[in-house]
Design an enzyme around this catalytic site. Sequence first.
Site, short mmCIF file in Angstrom:
data_model
loop_
_atom_site.label_atom_id
_atom_site.label_comp_id
_atom_site.label_asym_id
_atom_site.label_seq_id
_atom_site.Cartn_x
_atom_site.Cartn_y
_atom_site.Cartn_z
N HIS A 284 -12.86 -21.93 62.67
CA HIS A 284 -11.44 -22.19 63.46
C HIS A 284 -10.88 -23.05 62.26
CE1 HIS A 284 -10.17 -25.43 67.03
NE2 HIS A 284 -9.80 -25.87 65.81
N GLU A 285 -11.01 -24.12 61.25
CA GLU A 285 -10.06 -24.41 60.55
C GLU A 285 -9.04 -23.40 59.41
OE1 GLU A 285 -9.64 -27.70 61.39
OE2 GLU A 285 -11.22 -28.16 62.27
N HIS B 280 -6.08 -22.87 61.82
CA HIS B 280 -5.11 -23.58 61.45
C HIS B 280 -4.30 -23.15 59.88
CE1 HIS B 280 -5.92 -25.59 65.09
NE2 HIS B 280 -6.99 -25.88 64.69
N HIS C 214 -2.33 -20.47 60.07
CA HIS C 214 -1.32 -20.48 60.96
C HIS C 214 0.22 -21.47 60.30
CE1 HIS C 214 -0.19 -22.66 65.79
NE2 HIS C 214 1.17 -21.47 64.71
ZN ZN Z 1 -8.60 -27.40 65.79
#
Ligand code: ZN
Length: 311
Positions: free
Chosen positions: A100-101, A104, A107
Amino acid sequence: MRKEYLGLDKHHTYDRYMPLATSKSKFTYTEAKDLFFKSIKHLDKDFQDKAQTALEDGYVDVYETDGKQTGAYSWGSINEHPYILLNYDDTLNNVFTVAHEAGHSMHSLYSAEVQPVATQNYTIFVAEVASTFNEHNLLDYFIKNSDASREDKIMLLQQSIDDILGTFYRQTLFAAYELKAHELAEQGTPITYETLSGIMIDLYKEFYNIDITEENGKEFIWAYIPHLFYTPFYVYQYSTSFAASLKRYELVKEDPTNIQKHIDLLKSGGNDYPVNQVEKAGVDLTSKAPFIAVVNRLNSLLDELEVALKE
Ligand SMILES: [Zn+2]
């Protein structure tokens, strides 16, 4: 299904907090990264490289230490390599936190490659598409290709299903509540706690066919959701961004070359309104398709859970 498996006479809203299984598997941080990298092996080389860069040594604070903040997040500044804070504890859940991290940070890296300073920051809406995409992909990889134990599978499937119920259906219910409450205020109708509880009681009937008056205080749920007071008309974006993420994932699952549009979305940073950004990435939020994608995902996860519970 839960009612049957747990042998309950009646299913209440709080029964969803009962785990059907608890994973006892342990994964080192290196194993977690490895699982994540393997899960994206079928995708574009550039996407894989970005994942490596996001988790490069020195940019991830992995373990708990005295006085360290709890939780996990990715943080960065304009044109700088983003940092990740974790409190990694070897659990299966934390493996998904890594993915998940990393989403980010990938991104941020992609956005910085293309966007000028003014449009490098992205909205939460698009940010959660980047992060949860990695989670959906890792879940499918983990269930199908790794030697996951029965407990691992059941726990993950249950969590993913609850995630859909909690993020998609429940938040939609809250948004519907909000709209009704504000409409009453606009019409000048006096608002009492009975009025607000009445809206909730009706909505739980409509959404889940559950009578929450049997649950001793549940009708006051409107009073303990801070968003409804402090950030009006915010909750709907949990549902919409979840739908956008799932549709984006579905497109790549059907055809891995669709990852290119996903990369383009990440590269677009904050250069447009989120609805336009995801539209360019093949997700039209003004159509039913993204929402149907969530319903389809729920169906297939329930099918998988049914099989796992019988194993
Ligand atoms: Zn998040």
